[in-house]
Motif scaffolding. Structure first.
Motif, mmCIF file in Angstrom:
data_model
loop_
_atom_site.group_PDB
_atom_site.id
_atom_site.type_symbol
_atom_site.label_atom_id
_atom_site.label_comp_id
_atom_site.label_asym_id
_atom_site.label_seq_id
_atom_site.Cartn_x
_atom_site.Cartn_y
_atom_site.Cartn_z
ATOM 1 N N PRO A 113 9.819 59.883 46.347
ATOM 2 C CA PRO A 113 10.478 60.556 45.223
ATOM 3 C C PRO A 113 11.912 60.963 45.543
ATOM 4 N N VAL A 114 12.661 61.230 44.480
ATOM 5 C CA VAL A 114 14.023 61.768 44.591
ATOM 6 C C VAL A 114 13.950 63.270 44.327
ATOM 7 N N VAL A 115 14.586 64.048 45.204
ATOM 8 C CA VAL A 115 14.704 65.491 44.997
ATOM 9 C C VAL A 115 16.129 65.781 44.533
ATOM 10 N N ILE A 116 16.259 66.454 43.397
ATOM 11 C CA ILE A 116 17.571 66.799 42.851
ATOM 12 C C ILE A 116 17.762 68.307 42.934
ATOM 13 N N ASP A 117 18.804 68.720 43.637
ATOM 14 C CA ASP A 117 19.183 70.124 43.752
ATOM 15 C C ASP A 117 20.211 70.397 42.657
ATOM 16 N N GLU A 118 19.891 71.287 41.726
ATOM 17 C CA GLU A 118 20.736 71.501 40.537
ATOM 18 C C GLU A 118 20.894 72.997 40.281
ATOM 19 N N TYR A 119 22.153 73.431 40.151
ATOM 20 C CA TYR A 119 22.512 74.841 40.042
ATOM 21 C C TYR A 119 22.372 75.409 38.635
ATOM 22 N N ALA A 120 22.121 74.574 37.633
ATOM 23 C CA ALA A 120 22.129 75.006 36.226
ATOM 24 C C ALA A 120 21.299 76.273 36.027
ATOM 25 N N HIS A 121 21.867 77.238 35.282
ATOM 26 C CA HIS A 121 21.167 78.509 35.067
ATOM 27 C C HIS A 121 21.422 79.099 33.679
ATOM 28 N N VAL B 80 3.467 79.631 36.906
ATOM 29 C CA VAL B 80 4.375 80.434 37.716
ATOM 30 C C VAL B 80 3.864 80.422 39.160
ATOM 31 N N VAL B 81 4.773 80.135 40.095
ATOM 32 C CA VAL B 81 4.406 80.018 41.511
ATOM 33 C C VAL B 81 5.475 80.698 42.350
ATOM 34 N N PRO B 82 5.118 81.546 43.319
ATOM 35 C CA PRO B 82 6.121 82.123 44.223
ATOM 36 C C PRO B 82 6.826 81.021 45.013
ATOM 37 N N LEU B 83 8.087 81.222 45.305
ATOM 38 C CA LEU B 83 8.846 80.195 46.006
ATOM 39 C C LEU B 83 8.208 79.798 47.327
ATOM 40 N N GLU B 84 7.696 80.786 48.060
ATOM 41 C CA GLU B 84 7.144 80.482 49.378
ATOM 42 C C GLU B 84 5.895 79.609 49.303
ATOM 43 N N ALA B 85 5.271 79.534 48.127
ATOM 44 C CA ALA B 85 4.060 78.717 47.970
ATOM 45 C C ALA B 85 4.358 77.326 47.419
ATOM 46 N N LEU B 86 5.636 76.999 47.220
ATOM 47 C CA LEU B 86 5.993 75.732 46.590
ATOM 48 C C LEU B 86 5.501 74.495 47.347
ATOM 49 N N PRO B 87 5.717 74.395 48.667
ATOM 50 C CA PRO B 87 5.289 73.170 49.345
ATOM 51 C C PRO B 87 3.816 72.837 49.103
ATOM 52 N N GLU B 88 2.977 73.840 49.205
ATOM 53 C CA GLU B 88 1.546 73.607 48.982
ATOM 54 C C GLU B 88 1.267 73.293 47.511
ATOM 55 N N GLU B 89 1.940 73.998 46.588
ATOM 56 C CA GLU B 89 1.740 73.758 45.162
ATOM 57 C C GLU B 89 2.093 72.326 44.779
ATOM 58 N N LEU B 90 3.164 71.782 45.359
ATOM 59 C CA LEU B 90 3.634 70.452 44.980
ATOM 60 C C LEU B 90 2.655 69.355 45.389
ATOM 61 N N GLU B 91 1.753 69.658 46.305
ATOM 62 C CA GLU B 91 0.741 68.676 46.682
ATOM 63 C C GLU B 91 -0.183 68.350 45.512
ATOM 64 N N HIS B 92 -0.221 69.214 44.513
ATOM 65 C CA HIS B 92 -1.088 69.018 43.353
ATOM 66 C C HIS B 92 -0.346 68.391 42.163
ATOM 67 N N ILE C 238 14.737 74.684 49.219
ATOM 68 C CA ILE C 238 14.846 73.242 49.025
ATOM 69 C C ILE C 238 14.714 72.469 50.340
ATOM 70 N N PRO C 239 15.380 72.868 51.435
ATOM 71 C CA PRO C 239 15.177 72.142 52.699
ATOM 72 C C PRO C 239 13.722 72.166 53.165
ATOM 73 N N LYS C 240 13.025 73.281 52.925
ATOM 74 C CA LYS C 240 11.618 73.372 53.316
ATOM 75 C C LYS C 240 10.771 72.396 52.508
ATOM 76 N N VAL C 241 11.048 72.305 51.216
ATOM 77 C CA VAL C 241 10.321 71.373 50.359
ATOM 78 C C VAL C 241 10.588 69.931 50.792
ATOM 79 N N ILE C 242 11.846 69.615 51.074
ATOM 80 C CA ILE C 242 12.194 68.253 51.500
ATOM 81 C C ILE C 242 11.486 67.904 52.811
ATOM 82 N N ASP C 243 11.489 68.824 53.759
ATOM 83 C CA ASP C 243 10.788 68.574 55.032
ATOM 84 C C ASP C 243 9.298 68.354 54.801
ATOM 85 N N HIS C 244 8.712 69.148 53.931
ATOM 86 C CA HIS C 244 7.283 69.016 53.632
ATOM 87 C C HIS C 244 6.991 67.654 53.000
ATOM 88 N N LEU C 245 7.826 67.234 52.062
ATOM 89 C CA LEU C 245 7.620 65.943 51.420
ATOM 90 C C LEU C 245 7.785 64.789 52.406
#
Length: 466
Positions: free
Chosen positions: A334-342, A424-436, A454-461
């Motif tokens: 997959p492609v991971v896109i880091d986007e600042y939009a708020h 809704v998911v806490p940020l620290e739980a994202l890597p595990e959540e994305l497995e689903h 984001i670096p943690k998610v990329i490393d996990h992926l």
């Protein structure tokens, strides 16, 4: 060029490690000033500034101040950021000794009076537009100085460009706290006037009025290039200045059409009062940036750049850190896109542009709302914008400077989202959540501390792909 304080060439920055303050500090070091500062922690930018000659304290004890920055030195300029509280030891010391302290915006305003300032303002799009304009100018015969609100990937992730031979400075003009009213623009781009910062302005009308005040600060002979829907009116401009429009409609002075993709390369035509620039390639291949590029090119042409200078620079523009910054996981992952939009309008346009670039692909969005006040003011708009993708993960609201507002939560925002898959998911739980989740494109979006996840998610992926 006049000094910030004519009787002194010494400047002390309280909060020198911030992205905006550090750029000003480096600018004045470059132009021969004695520069010092304070920050509560050492950062890589602090090491850079020290290597260039700045004297930096990491303790707010006034007895540690080097002689040029003591209160008894005549004409010393002290600059502070509101991020450093007024009870800080150094702020208290200067206040008790009667040394005036000015905000960063006031010093930046003085910089705009040293050069021909090309200022980019707007509720969104200003960082990309100002960085692209600076890049075009840098690659031209005119050169440029530039203060950008993000890290430019073409220039080793710097947010400052310096050129003592250039008459021009590109400035990202921030409307928060009416800071842009301190500037003296030679020319202005207005990217959008969609309401924001209502905690400061109170109403959308007051927010829009602030832009009218800003364009009223134009120097004689100056001009404004405003997006076609931006609420900028000719009567707001000083006599002898001019308003141009840019956008996608043929009624604009500068407009684009024939947007096309060749693989992941994006091309478009740009129509100007003097002719058409055909089949321009944009180095950041996302449709939302075609509008930003139209503004930057219009300004570049008006100050004297040629098509021959613009065309190659546009094609090799790499963008800004955290603005559509892409990472591919493996060869076929997959492609991971880091986007600042708020801002909701920016969120919607970014997501539609990503859908266009990746047609038929499965897109998962992780969005962190920024500020309780912004989430409250635009709850319904955020709900509609986020519903443009099928799979949405919300992180808790990033508060920044704010206290919680009762009833304003990510759970409340989730109720406004109509996507079939949402939670809704806490940020620290994202890597595990994305497995689903199954996705071809993962968008990590928001202006808060999501960037550190984001670096943690990329490393996990990447580990999952092995």
């Amino acid at each position: 060029m006049p000094d910030p304080n004519p009787s002194s060439r010494a400047i002390f920055f309280i909060g020198i490690g911030g992205i905006g303050m550090s750029a000003l500090a480096e600018y004045f070091l470059y132009y021969g000033y004695t520069v010092g500062g304070y920050d509560h922690v050492r950062k890589p930018v602090s090491d850079r500034l020290e290597a260039l000659g700045a004297e930096i304290l990491y303790d707010d004890d006034p007895t540690l101040l080097p002689e040029p920055f003591r209160a008894d030195q005549p004409g010393l300029t002290v600059v502070y950021t509101p991020a450093i509280h007024e009870d800080n030891g150094l702020r208290t010391y200067y206040r008790e000794h009667g040394v005036p302290q000015i905000k960063r915006a006031e010093l930046l305003g003085q910089v705009t009076r040293r050069h021909k300032a090309l200022c980019v303002a707007g509720s969104h799009g200003k960082t990309t537009t100002s960085s692209l304009l600076a890049h075009l100018m840098r690659r031209s015969h005119l050169g440029v100085n530039a203060f950008i609100g993000g890290l430019m990937l073409n220039y080793d992730s710097n947010n400052l460009l310096l050129d003592e031979e250039s008459d021009y400075v590109v400035v990202e003009a921030d409307e928060f706290d009416r800071s842009f009213h301190r500037l003296t623009p030679y020319a202005v781009i207005v990217t959008a006037t969609e309401a924001d910062h209502l905690d400061i302005y109170g109403t959308a009308a007051e927010y829009v009025a602030a832009f009218g005040t800003f364009v009223g600060l134009l120097r004689p002979g100056g001009f404004v290039i405003a997006e076609e829907e931006a609420e900028i009116h000719p009567e707001s401009l000083p006599e002898g200045t001019r308003l141009y429009r840019y956008g996608a409609s043929e009624q604009c002075d500068y407009y684009y059409d024939r947007v096309s993709y060749e693989g992941e390369h994006l091309f478009f035509d740009l129509h100007t009062p003097d002719g058409v620039l055909r089949h321009l390639e944009l180095g950041t291949p996302i449709r939302i940036n075609v509008l930003n590029a139209t503004a930057a090119i219009a300004m570049a042409l008006r100050v004297g750049l040629t098509e021959e200078e613009i065309r190659p620079a546009l094609a090799d523009y790499r963008g800004i850190h955290r603005r559509f910054e892409r990472t591919r996981i493996g060869t076929d992952g997959p492609v991971v896109i880091d986007e600042y939009a708020h801002h909701p309008g920016e969120v919607r346009r970014s997501l539609l542009s990503i859908r266009e670039l990746y047609p038929g692909k499965r897109i998962t969005l992780v969005f962190q709302p920024h500020l309780y006040s912004r989430t409250k003011d635009f709850m319904e708009d955020f709900g509609k914008a986020l519903s443009t993708v099928d799979d949405v993960i919300l992180a808790p609201i990033y508060p920044a400077r704010e206290e919680p507002i009762p009833g304003v939560t990510s759970e409340a925002l989730l109720d406004r989202i109509t996507s079939p898959h949402k939670r809704v998911v806490p940020l620290e739980a994202l890597p595990e959540e994305l497995e689903h989740h199954s996705f071809d494109v993962l968008v990590m979006m928001g202006a808060g501390d999501i960037e550190f996840e984001i670096p943690k998610v990329i490393d996990h992926l990447r580990r999952s792909e092995q």
